[in-house]
Design a protein around this motif. Structure first.
Motif, short mmCIF file in Angstrom:
data_model
loop_
_atom_site.label_atom_id
_atom_site.label_comp_id
_atom_site.label_asym_id
_atom_site.label_seq_id
_atom_site.Cartn_x
_atom_site.Cartn_y
_atom_site.Cartn_z
N MET A 330 0.79 -1.27 -0.04
CA MET A 330 0.05 -0.05 -0.11
C MET A 330 0.80 1.38 -0.11
SD MET A 330 -3.26 -0.10 -0.43
CE MET A 330 -4.10 1.35 0.27
N GLU A 331 2.00 1.48 0.62
CA GLU A 331 2.57 2.51 0.63
C GLU A 331 3.38 2.67 -0.66
OE1 GLU A 331 6.79 1.65 3.06
OE2 GLU A 331 5.27 0.29 3.68
N ASP A 332 3.52 1.75 -1.45
CA ASP A 332 4.03 1.87 -2.85
C ASP A 332 2.98 2.72 -3.75
OD1 ASP A 332 6.66 0.68 -2.19
OD2 ASP A 332 5.33 -1.26 -2.19
N PHE A 333 1.56 2.13 -3.42
CA PHE A 333 0.42 2.52 -4.15
C PHE A 333 0.47 4.01 -3.73
CE2 PHE A 333 -4.48 2.14 -4.52
CZ PHE A 333 -4.39 2.69 -5.77
N HIS A 334 0.47 4.42 -2.66
CA HIS A 334 0.30 5.69 -2.21
C HIS A 334 1.57 6.64 -2.69
CE1 HIS A 334 -0.27 9.57 0.22
NE2 HIS A 334 1.02 9.47 0.57
N ASP A 335 2.75 6.03 -2.84
CA ASP A 335 3.77 6.86 -3.45
C ASP A 335 3.65 7.12 -5.11
OD1 ASP A 335 5.08 7.02 -1.14
OD2 ASP A 335 6.46 5.35 -1.60
N ALA A 336 2.90 6.21 -5.57
CA ALA A 336 2.44 6.18 -7.14
C ALA A 336 1.32 7.16 -7.52
CB ALA A 336 2.34 4.89 -7.56
N GLY A 337 0.94 7.82 -6.53
CA GLY A 337 -0.34 8.71 -6.73
C GLY A 337 -1.71 8.16 -6.12
N GLY A 338 -1.51 6.95 -5.67
CA GLY A 338 -2.82 6.42 -5.02
C GLY A 338 -4.18 6.46 -6.03
N MET A 339 -5.15 6.52 -5.60
CA MET A 339 -6.29 6.66 -5.86
C MET A 339 -6.69 7.47 -7.36
SD MET A 339 -8.62 4.02 -5.30
CE MET A 339 -10.16 4.76 -5.52
N THR A 340 -5.91 8.66 -7.29
CA THR A 340 -5.95 9.84 -8.38
C THR A 340 -5.41 8.92 -9.57
OG1 THR A 340 -5.78 11.44 -6.82
CG2 THR A 340 -5.18 11.88 -9.15
N THR A 341 -4.34 8.26 -9.40
CA THR A 341 -3.61 7.69 -10.26
C THR A 341 -4.28 6.49 -11.22
OG1 THR A 341 -1.25 8.20 -9.58
CG2 THR A 341 -1.61 6.53 -11.13
N LEU A 342 -5.17 5.77 -10.22
CA LEU A 342 -5.78 4.67 -10.57
C LEU A 342 -7.28 5.21 -11.42
CD1 LEU A 342 -6.79 1.68 -10.66
CD2 LEU A 342 -7.79 2.07 -8.64
N LEU A 343 -7.64 6.19 -10.90
CA LEU A 343 -9.11 6.72 -11.30
C LEU A 343 -8.89 7.25 -12.71
CD1 LEU A 343 -10.72 8.16 -8.10
CD2 LEU A 343 -11.49 6.07 -9.16
N ARG A 344 -7.83 7.84 -12.80
CA ARG A 344 -7.29 8.61 -14.24
C ARG A 344 -7.42 7.51 -15.22
NH1 ARG A 344 -3.27 13.07 -12.22
NH2 ARG A 344 -4.91 14.74 -11.94
N GLU A 345 -6.81 6.07 -14.79
CA GLU A 345 -6.77 5.25 -15.94
C GLU A 345 -7.88 4.67 -16.31
OE1 GLU A 345 -4.32 3.77 -17.70
OE2 GLU A 345 -2.81 5.40 -17.11
N LEU A 346 -9.05 4.52 -15.06
CA LEU A 346 -10.25 4.05 -15.33
C LEU A 346 -11.57 5.00 -15.78
CD1 LEU A 346 -10.62 2.10 -11.89
CD2 LEU A 346 -10.39 1.16 -14.20
N LYS A 347 -10.84 6.41 -16.16
CA LYS A 347 -11.77 7.35 -16.23
C LYS A 347 -12.58 7.00 -17.18
CE LYS A 347 -11.49 12.40 -16.84
NZ LYS A 347 -10.33 13.56 -17.02
N PRO A 348 -12.54 6.26 -18.41
CA PRO A 348 -13.67 6.00 -19.51
C PRO A 348 -14.57 5.19 -18.97
CG PRO A 348 -11.45 5.94 -20.41
CD PRO A 348 -11.47 6.04 -19.10
N LEU A 349 -14.27 4.51 -17.61
CA LEU A 349 -15.53 3.37 -17.32
C LEU A 349 -16.34 4.21 -15.98
CD1 LEU A 349 -13.47 0.22 -17.20
CD2 LEU A 349 -14.99 0.93 -19.06
N LEU A 350 -15.96 5.41 -15.84
CA LEU A 350 -16.26 5.81 -14.60
C LEU A 350 -17.35 6.92 -14.66
CD1 LEU A 350 -13.10 6.76 -12.71
CD2 LEU A 350 -14.64 4.71 -12.44
N ASN A 351 -18.45 6.97 -13.66
CA ASN A 351 -19.48 8.22 -13.70
C ASN A 351 -18.97 9.25 -13.11
OD1 ASN A 351 -21.70 6.34 -14.52
ND2 ASN A 351 -21.40 5.22 -12.64
N LEU A 352 -18.36 10.10 -14.00
CA LEU A 352 -17.69 11.34 -13.53
C LEU A 352 -18.42 12.40 -13.02
CD1 LEU A 352 -15.04 11.66 -16.32
CD2 LEU A 352 -14.69 10.49 -13.98
N GLU A 353 -19.74 12.34 -12.92
CA GLU A 353 -20.74 13.49 -12.52
C GLU A 353 -21.12 12.95 -11.10
OE1 GLU A 353 -23.28 9.94 -13.52
OE2 GLU A 353 -21.51 10.72 -14.55
N ALA A 354 -20.68 11.84 -10.51
CA ALA A 354 -20.88 11.45 -9.18
C ALA A 354 -20.43 12.37 -8.09
CB ALA A 354 -20.54 10.19 -8.77
N LEU A 355 -21.08 12.84 -7.24
CA LEU A 355 -20.97 13.82 -6.10
C LEU A 355 -20.02 13.35 -4.95
CD1 LEU A 355 -21.54 16.84 -5.50
CD2 LEU A 355 -23.17 15.98 -3.96
N THR A 356 -19.06 13.92 -4.68
CA THR A 356 -18.37 13.60 -3.69
C THR A 356 -18.53 14.35 -2.43
OG1 THR A 356 -16.43 15.02 -3.99
CG2 THR A 356 -16.25 12.99 -5.35
#
Length: 587
Positions: A330-356
């Motif tokens: 997990m610390e490697d995942f964090h150093d790699a940019g964490g969820m932001t890095t992953l979500l950008r790779e998944l961007k075409p499959l995501l509902n980007l209008e979802a509220l946070t």
């Protein structure tokens, strides 16, 4: 007047819409007296009238000496309070029960619903405009999200964070995938008692949750994917300054949520659950994640469709190189940019209008995130760790309600297999015979363990990770097909079919499997079947009818009366939300 129960003319008059200390006043037949009494007692702690007029922010604290996953709780609370106060809120810490995965008998899952009820009722009983839920260990995050979903107030999740990795004789190690790997070596006689004792002191290098993509890390990532955390909350290790800054930022965010009345139903939408399912598949997440997501969705009147999950799995590859599906931590995942890095790779499959929780959409948060950079933990979409999602859904006459396999952590050579059933009736039977030299078993067989489901366990223990029979382990066998109605830890690996539904304890087909039956696993066909006729299955069920477990008293009785099956989240039936006509819409 400071004790007049009338609110300012601009505020809603309905008592359910009041704020601060006026929320949920005890009914003595005199609202003014109720507020007078409440303020008198809280002033005993040294609060001024000015402080008591600020938005009240509850902090659900789950620290416990039995829960080292939450060992950084005091530091988190301090940073969180700082953020709340800077934003003009009044932090009010309160305890709920805490579930430590390694210290909860008969299983932590048995207590998840109890923790959710504790959380929900404390949110309802105590005056607060919003709440921060602090959790990390496997069942704590889902329990808190379930309780908050039912309570309906503005809520935000603060993850405790993962532990650091350790080192054993020059090898980097971390709980708990490496725990299982080294214990497997010890059972096979590959290492001795001295080394297993030595590694025992190296596997957990700090407080925090497991350092691999187990259930705790999975739920941290899912919470962020749902929009229920501030961006970047999922991955900072527990003992880092990054984690403390996330806590302070969470405090600032929750005050804004309280003021804007950004309630949890605005975040936990069908679009958010679809995003979470995508992330679960792409991280090679714990099979427990689908049970928990289903339970959280059920509190919102939504249903997670296993067929839809499987369709998503066929088009969502595993991208995160973490154990047990990959090699890193997990610390490697964090150093790699964490969820932001992953979500950008998944961007075409995501509902980007979802509220946070921030009031911005997922797409807007990704635009605001740290710029992309070179790293080797999150793979490009077209160069995945595994070509499909980590989890596949199986069906067949052995699991008419569905079953789960973590395909990304299984042996590809066993994915199309037919073998002889070696049956264990329950945990006691397994413990008595699994290491016997007399056990009739070969590497081509299929181990079947019954009666470890929601009612049979009770609480669906993580015993689905059936150990390799000792005589096979000593012969060098590293994997064998295993089937049960229970769960396994997200840190575990192997060709293991889980969550067989309906479970054996309620008369599911698994109850009637016998030694020597032929069982077929076909990943390509998404099939798990016992090769006997329907007529033979009926004959067996009539010859040996199942007696469904019941409890004598207390929580045990409530659990066995009310718990649902794996495909509906193992929640209590009376806690699930429904629409007016009783139907539950799909996500």
């Amino acid at each position: 007047m400071p004790f007049d129960d009338d609110l300012p003319s601009s505020a809603p008059k309905d008592s359910s819409e009041t704020s601060g200390l006026r929320r949920g006043l005890t009914n003595y037949g005199d609202k003014g007296f109720s507020l007078f009494l409440r303020k008198a007692f809280i002033k005993g702690s040294g609060y001024t009238d000015g402080a008591l007029e600020k938005p009240v922010i509850g902090i659900a604290s789950t620290g416990s000496a039995y829960n080292p996953c939450h060992g950084n709780m005091p530091q988190l609370v301090e940073a969180l309070k700082r953020g709340i106060q800077h934003a003009g809120g009044l932090p009010m810490e309160f305890p709920t029960i805490s579930i430590g995965e390694s210290f909860s008998a008969p299983t932590s899952m048995y207590l998840r619903n109890l923790m959710s009820m504790d959380t929900e009722e404390m949110l309802r009983a105590q005056p607060m405009d919003a709440v921060v839920l602090i959790g990390g260990c496997d069942k704590t995050v889902p329990a808190q999200l379930m309780g908050a979903a039912s309570a309906g107030i503005p809520a935000i999740q603060l993850i405790t964070g993962s532990m650091l990795t350790g080192s054993h004789r020059g090898e980097r190690v971390g709980a708990c995938t490496d725990c299982r790997r080294y214990w497997g070596k010890f059972r096979a006689g590959e290492i001795d008692g001295v080394e297993i004792a030595d590694v025992n002191s190296r596997l957990v290098a700090s407080v925090g949750t497991c350092s691999v993509m187990g259930t705790a890390s999975t739920m941290a990532c899912i919470a962020e994917a749902l929009g229920m955390t501030v961006p970047g909350c999922a991955t900072p290790p527990a003992v880092t300054s990054d984690r403390m800054r996330i806590a302070e930022e969470t405090g600032t965010c929750i005050v804004d949520m309280a003021r804007q009345r950004r309630t949890i139903d605005k975040i936990l939408t069908p679009a958010a659950f679809e995003n979470a399912m995508r992330v679960l598949l792409a991280i090679g997440g714990s099979t427990n994640g689908i049970v928990h997501l289903t339970a959280i969705a059920g509190r919102m009147g939504l249903e997670v469709d296993l067929a839809a999950l499987d369709r998503m799995s066929r088009e969502t590859p595993v991208l995160v190189d973490l154990k047990p599906s990959g090699t890193q931590y997990m610390e490697d995942f964090h150093d790699a940019g964490g969820m932001t890095t992953l979500l950008r790779e998944l961007k075409p499959l995501l509902n980007l209008e979802a509220l946070t929780v921030t009031g911005r959409t997922l797409g807007e948060e990704l635009e605001r995130g740290e710029p992309a950079f070179n790293q080797n933990v999150v793979r490009p979409f077209l160069q995945p760790i595994y070509p499909q999602g980590g989890i596949a859904v199986l069906r067949g006459n052995l699991a008419p309600g569905g079953a789960i396999i973590k395909q990304s952590a299984a042996d590809a050579g066993l994915m199309e297999h037919e073998g002889r059933a070696v049956v264990f009736e329950n945990m006691e039977d397994l413990a008595a015979r699994i290491d016997s030299d007399e056990l009739d078993v070969t590497p081509e067989d299929v181990l079947v363990l019954k009666n470890i489901g929601p009612k049979g366990g009770p609480g669906m223990p993580e015993a689905g990770y059936i150990p390799i029979p000792q005589k096979l382990a000593k012969a060098g066998v590293k994997d064998i097909i295993r089937i049960s109605d229970g769960r396994m830890s997200g840190t575990a690996f192997g060709t293991i079919v889980l969550h067989v539904t309906p479970e054996a304890a309620v008369g599911g087909p698994l109850a009637y499997v016998q030694n020597g039956d032929r069982i077929r696993l076909s990943l390509s066909n998404r099939e798990i079947s016992v090769l006997i006729s329907d007529e033979e299955m009926r004959r067996r069920s009539e010859a040996r009818p199942v007696v469904i477990p019941t409890g004598d008293r207390g929580y045990h009785k409530l659990f066995l009366q009310s718990v649902t099956q794996a495909d509906t989240g193992v929640d209590f039936d009376f806690l699930q939300a429904t629409t007016l006509n009783g139907a539950v819409p799909r996500t």
